[in-house]
Design a protein around this motif. Structure first.
Motif, PDB file in Angstrom:
ATOM      1  N   GLU A 128      -2.901  38.980   0.781  1.00 27.38           N
ATOM      2  CA  GLU A 128      -3.775  38.617  -0.336  1.00 27.38           C
ATOM      3  C   GLU A 128      -4.325  37.204  -0.247  1.00 27.38           C
ATOM      4  N   LEU A 129      -3.925  36.485   0.806  1.00 26.45           N
ATOM      5  CA  LEU A 129      -4.394  35.097   0.905  1.00 26.45           C
ATOM      6  C   LEU A 129      -5.860  35.066   1.294  1.00 26.45           C
ATOM      7  N   ASP A 130      -6.549  34.037   0.820  1.00 24.89           N
ATOM      8  CA  ASP A 130      -7.957  33.848   1.199  1.00 24.89           C
ATOM      9  C   ASP A 130      -8.028  33.508   2.676  1.00 24.89           C
ATOM     10  N   THR A 131      -9.055  33.992   3.314  1.00 24.81           N
ATOM     11  CA  THR A 131      -9.226  33.633   4.723  1.00 24.81           C
ATOM     12  C   THR A 131     -10.356  32.622   4.874  1.00 24.81           C
ATOM     13  N   LEU A 132     -10.463  31.736   3.930  1.00 29.90           N
ATOM     14  CA  LEU A 132     -11.489  30.712   4.056  1.00 29.90           C
ATOM     15  C   LEU A 132     -11.232  29.879   5.302  1.00 29.90           C
ATOM     16  N   GLU A 133     -12.208  29.797   6.160  1.00 32.66           N
ATOM     17  CA  GLU A 133     -12.084  28.956   7.350  1.00 32.66           C
ATOM     18  C   GLU A 133     -12.022  27.508   6.908  1.00 32.66           C
ATOM     19  N   GLU A 134     -11.367  26.690   7.725  1.00 31.30           N
ATOM     20  CA  GLU A 134     -11.392  25.278   7.367  1.00 31.30           C
ATOM     21  C   GLU A 134     -12.823  24.761   7.523  1.00 31.30           C
ATOM     22  N   VAL A 135     -13.210  23.867   6.629  1.00 28.07           N
ATOM     23  CA  VAL A 135     -14.577  23.345   6.667  1.00 28.07           C
ATOM     24  C   VAL A 135     -14.604  22.142   7.591  1.00 28.07           C
ATOM     25  N   ARG A 136     -15.479  22.194   8.570  1.00 28.66           N
ATOM     26  CA  ARG A 136     -15.571  21.079   9.512  1.00 28.66           C
ATOM     27  C   ARG A 136     -16.914  20.411   9.406  1.00 28.66           C
ATOM     28  N   PHE A 137     -16.951  19.143   9.794  1.00 25.09           N
ATOM     29  CA  PHE A 137     -18.240  18.491   9.956  1.00 25.09           C
ATOM     30  C   PHE A 137     -18.228  17.721  11.262  1.00 25.09           C
ATOM     31  N   SER A 138     -19.381  17.617  11.854  1.00 26.30           N
ATOM     32  CA  SER A 138     -19.463  16.903  13.125  1.00 26.30           C
ATOM     33  C   SER A 138     -19.426  15.406  12.863  1.00 26.30           C
ATOM     34  N   THR A 139     -18.710  14.692  13.698  1.00 25.62           N
ATOM     35  CA  THR A 139     -18.625  13.243  13.520  1.00 25.62           C
ATOM     36  C   THR A 139     -19.806  12.534  14.161  1.00 25.62           C
ATOM     37  N   GLY A 140     -20.659  13.289  14.832  1.00 24.54           N
ATOM     38  CA  GLY A 140     -21.806  12.675  15.486  1.00 24.54           C
ATOM     39  C   GLY A 140     -21.459  12.085  16.840  1.00 24.54           C
ATOM     40  N   MET A 141     -20.184  12.102  17.194  1.00 22.20           N
ATOM     41  CA  MET A 141     -19.780  11.643  18.528  1.00 22.20           C
ATOM     42  C   MET A 141     -19.148  12.843  19.209  1.00 22.20           C
ATOM     43  N   SER A 142     -19.779  13.353  20.249  1.00 25.04           N
ATOM     44  CA  SER A 142     -19.317  14.635  20.778  1.00 25.04           C
ATOM     45  C   SER A 142     -17.937  14.513  21.420  1.00 25.04           C
ATOM     46  N   GLU A 143     -17.626  13.343  21.964  1.00 27.11           N
ATOM     47  CA  GLU A 143     -16.297  13.185  22.564  1.00 27.11           C
ATOM     48  C   GLU A 143     -15.208  13.217  21.487  1.00 27.11           C
ATOM     49  N   LEU A 144     -15.496  12.616  20.343  1.00 28.87           N
ATOM     50  CA  LEU A 144     -14.526  12.631  19.243  1.00 28.87           C
ATOM     51  C   LEU A 144     -14.406  14.043  18.670  1.00 28.87           C
ATOM     52  N   ASP A 145     -15.542  14.727  18.519  1.00 24.95           N
ATOM     53  CA  ASP A 145     -15.524  16.109  18.036  1.00 24.95           C
ATOM     54  C   ASP A 145     -14.661  16.983  18.934  1.00 24.95           C
ATOM     55  N   ARG A 146     -14.812  16.782  20.236  1.00 28.17           N
ATOM     56  CA  ARG A 146     -14.078  17.590  21.203  1.00 28.17           C
ATOM     57  C   ARG A 146     -12.573  17.397  21.034  1.00 28.17           C
ATOM     58  N   VAL A 147     -12.135  16.153  20.872  1.00 25.07           N
ATOM     59  CA  VAL A 147     -10.705  15.887  20.744  1.00 25.07           C
ATOM     60  C   VAL A 147     -10.169  16.426  19.424  1.00 25.07           C
ATOM     61  N   LEU A 148     -11.018  16.397  18.379  1.00 22.09           N
ATOM     62  CA  LEU A 148     -10.577  16.906  17.080  1.00 22.09           C
ATOM     63  C   LEU A 148     -10.592  18.427  17.033  1.00 22.09           C
ATOM     64  N   GLY A 149     -11.090  19.073  18.087  1.00 22.68           N
ATOM     65  CA  GLY A 149     -11.131  20.518  18.113  1.00 22.68           C
ATOM     66  C   GLY A 149     -12.424  21.066  17.533  1.00 22.68           C
ATOM     67  N   GLY A 150     -13.511  20.317  17.638  1.00 20.98           N
ATOM     68  CA  GLY A 150     -14.805  20.810  17.174  1.00 20.98           C
ATOM     69  C   GLY A 150     -15.252  20.193  15.868  1.00 20.98           C
ATOM     70  N   GLY A 151     -14.889  18.964  15.629  1.00 19.36           N
ATOM     71  CA  GLY A 151     -15.327  18.281  14.411  1.00 19.36           C
ATOM     72  C   GLY A 151     -14.157  17.977  13.501  1.00 19.36           C
ATOM     73  N   ALA A 152     -14.383  17.112  12.515  1.00 15.90           N
ATOM     74  CA  ALA A 152     -13.319  16.724  11.596  1.00 15.90           C
ATOM     75  C   ALA A 152     -13.197  17.768  10.490  1.00 15.90           C
ATOM     76  N   VAL A 153     -11.965  18.049  10.076  1.00 14.81           N
ATOM     77  CA  VAL A 153     -11.718  19.046   9.037  1.00 14.81           C
ATOM     78  C   VAL A 153     -11.646  18.353   7.682  1.00 14.81           C
ATOM     79  N   VAL A 154     -12.369  18.896   6.719  1.00  9.91           N
ATOM     80  CA  VAL A 154     -12.381  18.313   5.376  1.00  9.91           C
ATOM     81  C   VAL A 154     -10.991  18.437   4.752  1.00  9.91           C
ATOM     82  N   GLY A 155     -10.503  17.340   4.194  1.00  9.67           N
ATOM     83  CA  GLY A 155      -9.182  17.346   3.565  1.00  9.67           C
ATOM     84  C   GLY A 155      -8.046  17.077   4.515  1.00  9.67           C
ATOM     85  N   SER A 156      -8.351  16.807   5.789  1.00  7.67           N
ATOM     86  CA  SER A 156      -7.275  16.558   6.745  1.00  7.67           C
ATOM     87  C   SER A 156      -7.052  15.067   6.897  1.00  7.67           C
ATOM     88  N   ILE A 157      -5.897  14.734   7.437  1.00  9.90           N
ATOM     89  CA  ILE A 157      -5.591  13.324   7.655  1.00  9.90           C
ATOM     90  C   ILE A 157      -5.314  13.126   9.145  1.00  9.90           C
TER      91      ILE A 157
END
Ligand code: TYD
Ligand code: MG
Length: 456
Positions: free
Chosen positions: A64-93
């Motif tokens: 019954e859990l929601d399957t909402l994907e985590e919301v990501r946004f691109s950091t504008g630096m592709s190398e940083l996005d790559r290390v983060l796994g495809g962008g930064a996740v909203v609400g993550s630390i």
């Protein structure tokens, strides 16, 4: 009531009620430090508990859990996005660790310059606002949506976050933040843990992304990022030789992606520049016609990267052989030396051996074994490995060359960089297709490899 103290390991973050000479969790010696226990029942933690109780958080079936994907946004630096796994996740630390002066503040300030639409709060506890402005000027970061706060008191930081409602918060650094309710000073284990926990709760509740800078400190005088690793969602380490301009960003933990990816940057006069093709950079300045160097290809996450392994074998003095390894695990290097001695027919007794991987890269993949062995053999025999030759393969204890994964991908990268020959394990020769212009040399053991590369 008697005030309780706790003991923390500065290497792994293990918590214990009494002091140990050797940490029972990670086995390191002399890493336990004393820290006052939390004497105050913090109001903030209490408030969260009350809020949770009001909602009555009940367990639910997984279906019954929601399957909402985590919301990501691109950091504008592709190398940083790559290390983060495809962008930064909203609400993550995200914890960004690294030695002082490696470029953590620069990276994060540049990140702020990349994001046009998000409201950003940059909390600096280390530099004054003026210093930050000067740096921002140098980096060309000048945005209306970037708010700067010079503050070290955690309560004020949290209040500012509530007031300004940013989408991205940067804390530079966690070691300067303090919670006045605790008795210990800023940078102590309990302060660093408490501040991170409070920021994490705020990030989840108000769904902003938080980048936290943490200094790595070898002496353990200040609590390092190690004690925070299990709390945060993602741990990035910024590494590199400070004397050299290259910097490698590596994920040590990532709840939202793989930890194998690396991002490569170059520190220039006006900030960090992304290096999309690290192989070229790692091979630049490679010596020609010199014994003791061999190129290999390792997989850094999904990306093949070429690396140069160098070895120097020299007669040792009277005190027995010295061995040193940089960029390859010491025990692995010693194992390869023993295999070369016993199975490769090259006596390594009474020789000092030094191994180094160029560019500050850490090769933890067995695929680099064969190149390491060949570099050592090349230096020991004083025979040059041809400039256009690479070697890929794992070396077993009987001297056999074992297969590696993703060989086709590695060979394409080898061919792309203009190499003409590659030594590969014989028994997977049938499974791979040689790219145009690349000759494959199949070998079954290290003797064959040495014969094929060093004897002709
Ligand atoms: P910094 O980001 O202050 O390091 P950290 O926050 O990890 O302690 O990096 C400082 C180093 O980077 C400093 O030695 C100067 C150098 N640097 C450049 O070479 N070019 C630049 O554009 C900037 C801003 C810094
Ligand atoms: Mg800094």
């Amino acid at each position: 009531m008697k005030e309780k103290t706790k003991f923390y390991c500065t290497s792994c973050g293990n918590e214990a009620a009494k002091w140990f000479g050797q940490c029972p969790a990670c086995g390191q010696w002399n890493t336990m430090v004393e820290a006052p226990g939390d004497t105050v029942n913090r109001s903030r933690a209490g408030a969260v508990k009350v809020a949770g109780a009001a909602v009555m958080n009940l367990p639910k079936p997984i279906t019954e859990l929601d399957t909402l994907e985590e919301v990501r946004f691109s950091t504008g630096m592709s190398e940083l996005d790559r290390v983060l796994g495809g962008g930064a996740v909203v609400g993550s630390i995200v914890l960004v660790g690294g030695a002082p002066g490696i470029g953590k503040s620069t990276l994060l300030l540049q990140l702020c310059g990349m994001l046009e639409n998000q409201k950003i709060l940059y909390v600096t506890g280390e530099e004054s606002v003026r210093q930050l402005k000067l740096r921002a000027k140098r980096l060309g970061v000048d945005r209306q949506n970037l708010l700067v706060l010079a503050e070290t008191n955690l309560d004020n930081v949290l209040r500012s976050i509530e007031a300004t409602k940013p989408e991205l918060v940067i804390i530079d650094s966690i070691q300067t933040m303090f919670n006045g309710d605790l008795t210990s000073g800023p940078g102590s284990v309990s302060q660093v843990k408490d501040c991170t926990m409070a920021l994490m709760q705020a990030a989840k509740l108000q769904s902003f992304t938080c980048f936290v800078v943490g200094h790595v400190n070898k002496e353990g005088a200040i609590a390092g990022p190690k004690v925070l690793e299990h709390m945060v969602d993602c741990v990035l380490y910024f590494e590199g030789d400070r004397a050299m301009s290259y910097r490698i960003l590596r994920a040590a933990k990532n709840r939202f992606g793989s930890t194998n990816e690396i991002g490569v940057f170059e520190m220039a006069d006006n900030g960090l520049i992304e290096v999309p093709n690290p192989s070229e950079m790692l091979l630049s300045g490679r010596p020609k016609n010199c014994p003791g160097t061999c190129v290999t290809c390792v997989m850094e996450g999904t990306r093949p990267v070429l690396a140069e392994v160098q070895a120097l074998v020299a007669p040792s003095g009277f005190n027995g052989a010295r061995r040193n390894s940089n960029g390859i695990d010491y025990n692995r290097a010693m194992l390869l030396l023993a295999v070369l001695d016993k199975r490769g027919g090259i006596s390594m007794n009474s020789c000092d051996t030094y191994i180094n991987v160029i560019g500050g890269l850490e090769l933890d993949e067995p695929a680099a074994d064969l190149a390491t062995v060949l570099a050592i053999a090349s230096s020991a025999r004083d025979h040059v490995i041809p400039y256009d030759t690479t070697a890929i393969g794992e070396v077993g204890l009987t001297g056999e060359i074992r297969s590696v994964n993703a060989l086709n991908q590695r060979l394409s990268e080898v061919a792309r960089l203009g190499f003409h020959r590659c030594v590969i394990p014989a028994h997977i020769r049938g499974e791979v297709k040689a790219p145009d212009g690349l000759e494959l040399v199949s070998v079954r053991n290290i003797r064959e490899a040495i014969f094929a590369i060093l004897e002709d």
